[in-house]
Design a protein around this motif. Structure first.
Motif, short mmCIF file in Angstrom:
data_model
loop_
_atom_site.label_atom_id
_atom_site.label_comp_id
_atom_site.label_asym_id
_atom_site.label_seq_id
_atom_site.Cartn_x
_atom_site.Cartn_y
_atom_site.Cartn_z
N PHE A 41 120.38 47.66 100.80
CA PHE A 41 121.50 46.54 99.87
C PHE A 41 121.62 45.55 101.17
CE2 PHE A 41 125.75 44.65 99.46
CZ PHE A 41 125.83 44.40 98.49
N PRO A 42 121.55 44.49 100.93
CA PRO A 42 120.79 43.16 101.38
C PRO A 42 122.37 42.82 102.72
CG PRO A 42 121.07 42.26 99.11
CD PRO A 42 121.76 43.97 99.26
N GLY A 43 121.54 43.21 103.62
CA GLY A 43 122.92 42.76 104.98
C GLY A 43 123.25 44.21 105.15
N ALA A 44 122.87 45.24 105.27
CA ALA A 44 123.12 46.13 105.48
C ALA A 44 122.85 46.84 106.95
CB ALA A 44 122.34 47.57 104.66
N ILE A 45 121.62 46.57 107.48
CA ILE A 45 121.75 46.86 109.29
C ILE A 45 122.23 46.43 109.99
CG2 ILE A 45 119.42 47.06 110.52
CD1 ILE A 45 119.18 48.51 108.43
N ARG A 46 121.93 44.97 109.67
CA ARG A 46 122.96 43.58 110.26
C ARG A 46 124.40 44.31 110.36
NH1 ARG A 46 122.73 40.13 107.31
NH2 ARG A 46 124.15 39.10 106.68
N LYS A 47 125.91 44.86 109.81
CA LYS A 47 126.69 45.12 109.21
C LYS A 47 126.71 46.24 108.57
CE LYS A 47 130.82 43.67 108.28
NZ LYS A 47 132.67 42.90 108.20
N PRO A 48 126.44 47.63 109.44
CA PRO A 48 126.92 49.13 108.80
C PRO A 48 127.85 49.32 108.67
CG PRO A 48 126.74 49.25 111.23
CD PRO A 48 126.05 48.03 110.03
N ALA A 49 129.39 49.13 109.18
CA ALA A 49 130.44 49.49 108.23
C ALA A 49 131.35 48.08 107.98
CB ALA A 49 131.08 50.13 109.47
N SER A 50 132.74 48.80 107.35
CA SER A 50 132.93 47.25 106.82
C SER A 50 134.26 46.94 107.46
CB SER A 50 134.41 48.16 105.26
OG SER A 50 133.03 48.04 104.23
N THR A 206 133.26 44.62 88.56
CA THR A 206 132.48 44.31 88.89
C THR A 206 131.86 42.74 88.59
OG1 THR A 206 129.95 44.60 89.96
CG2 THR A 206 130.54 44.93 87.25
N ARG A 207 132.30 42.71 87.48
CA ARG A 207 132.20 41.16 86.79
C ARG A 207 132.48 40.08 87.25
NH1 ARG A 207 131.52 42.05 80.30
NH2 ARG A 207 129.48 43.62 80.19
N GLN A 208 134.07 40.61 88.31
CA GLN A 208 135.16 39.53 88.79
C GLN A 208 134.55 39.26 90.48
OE1 GLN A 208 138.97 40.91 88.26
NE2 GLN A 208 138.06 42.38 86.55
N ARG A 209 133.56 40.12 90.31
CA ARG A 209 133.09 39.47 92.12
C ARG A 209 132.75 38.20 92.39
NH1 ARG A 209 133.00 44.95 95.21
NH2 ARG A 209 132.30 46.37 94.15
N PRO A 210 133.33 37.70 93.58
CA PRO A 210 132.31 36.17 94.18
C PRO A 210 130.65 36.27 93.63
CG PRO A 210 133.95 37.60 95.95
CD PRO A 210 133.17 38.44 94.81
N ALA A 211 130.00 35.10 93.69
CA ALA A 211 128.74 35.21 92.82
C ALA A 211 128.05 35.43 93.96
CB ALA A 211 128.73 33.45 92.67
N MET A 212 127.95 35.51 95.25
CA MET A 212 126.74 36.07 96.43
C MET A 212 127.33 37.75 96.29
SD MET A 212 127.62 33.52 99.72
CE MET A 212 126.78 34.16 100.48
N ARG A 214 127.56 39.88 93.86
CA ARG A 214 127.35 39.60 92.68
C ARG A 214 125.67 39.61 92.69
NH1 ARG A 214 131.48 36.84 89.46
NH2 ARG A 214 129.11 35.50 88.96
N ALA A 215 124.85 38.93 93.33
CA ALA A 215 124.14 37.91 93.29
C ALA A 215 123.21 39.23 94.82
CB ALA A 215 123.79 37.28 94.61
N ALA A 216 123.66 40.19 95.68
CA ALA A 216 123.54 40.42 96.60
C ALA A 216 123.52 42.39 95.68
CB ALA A 216 124.67 41.47 97.87
N LYS A 217 124.34 42.34 94.35
CA LYS A 217 124.64 43.91 94.18
C LYS A 217 123.48 44.04 93.05
CE LYS A 217 127.35 47.09 91.16
NZ LYS A 217 128.45 47.41 90.26
N ASP A 218 122.92 42.54 92.53
CA ASP A 218 122.05 42.52 91.39
C ASP A 218 120.54 43.09 92.09
OD1 ASP A 218 123.74 42.00 89.61
OD2 ASP A 218 123.17 39.91 89.84
N GLN A 219 120.40 42.41 93.78
CA GLN A 219 119.11 42.71 94.53
C GLN A 219 119.47 43.66 94.73
OE1 GLN A 219 118.61 39.98 98.08
NE2 GLN A 219 117.57 41.35 98.41
#
Length: 233
Positions: A41-50, A206-212, A214-219
């Motif tokens: 998932f994009p950015g996973a290494i940089r931030k491994p927890a919420s 999921t369709r109600q997520r912010p555009a960024m 949704r783009a990360a999930k699509d990636q």
């Protein structure tokens, strides 16, 4: 008989987490919530927890709703991606479940129960099947047309239950060493019959997520053909 909720989350709005947990509390006795991104998932290494505020929201909402809560916040991404994370949730839930009696209910944080009929628990108690399906629905954001479809998210707490091959494939071992498929890929697997609980409705947001987001999930999901490959079991 208890119903143990399994919640997978990562970087979600506090309001969504609170609604998700409150919805689960309509049917669950205990909640197992697991944080963290899939490695691809994009950015996973940089931030491994919420972050602690999201875990606090889950714990406080569960406590306010009167259900138990077990939280797991990892220190690194899930290197085995969604298969590893979901498998861990099942394993963690089985440490507190009564095998063969309790049920496990799996959801993601962008899903919320909108309808749970009062006889749902009684139907599960009487069922002789080991998997049950509910109705998932999505709002028609673009065309105004809502969609709905059956989805298997309830599983009897059977020893050895696991995620195999792909994030949606749920199996349990047979006594003879074979494999029972509770949820599978229709093109290669023969899944067992499910208890129909179609009056239970789960909204997928999921369709109600912010555009960024949704783009990360699509990636991430564009990589699934490489990450997850199914074959006969």
């Amino acid at each position: 008989m208890r119903i143990i909720g399994l919640l997978s989350w990562y970087e979600e709005p506090a309001s969504w987490l609170a609604e998700c947990v409150a919805g689960l509390a309509q049917i669950c006795d205990h909640l197992v919530a697991v944080d963290g991104p899939y490695a691809r998932f994009p950015g996973a290494i940089r931030k491994p927890a919420s972050g602690s505020e999201q875990a606090d929201t889950i714990a406080r909402t569960a406590a306010g709703a009167g259900i138990g809560c077990t939280l797991h916040v990892p220190r690194q991404p899930w290197w085995g991606n969604e298969v590893e994370k979901r498998s861990f949730m099942f394993d963690l839930a089985m440490t507190i479940a009564e095998p063969g009696t309790d049920w496990l209910l799996r959801v993601d944080a962008d899903e919320v129960f909108t309808t749970v009929p009062p006889d749902t628990r009684a139907l599960l108690t009487k069922s002789d099947r080991d998997v049950a399906e509910v109705t998932m629905w999505e709002r028609g954001i673009d065309d105004g047309q809502d969609s709905q479809f059956p989805i298997r998210i309830l599983f009897r707490a059977l020893p050895g239950i696991r995620i195999q091959q792909a994030h949606y494939v749920v199996t349990v071992p047979r006594p003879d060493g074979g494999t029972r498929v509770l949820v599978g890929n229709d093109s290669v697997h023969q899944a067992e019959l499910a208890e129909p609980l179609w009056d239970v409705r789960l909204e997928h947001r999921t369709r109600q997520r912010p555009a960024m987001r949704r783009a990360a999930k699509d990636q991430y999901y564009a990589q699934l053909p490489e990450i997850e490959q199914v074959s006969r079991l």
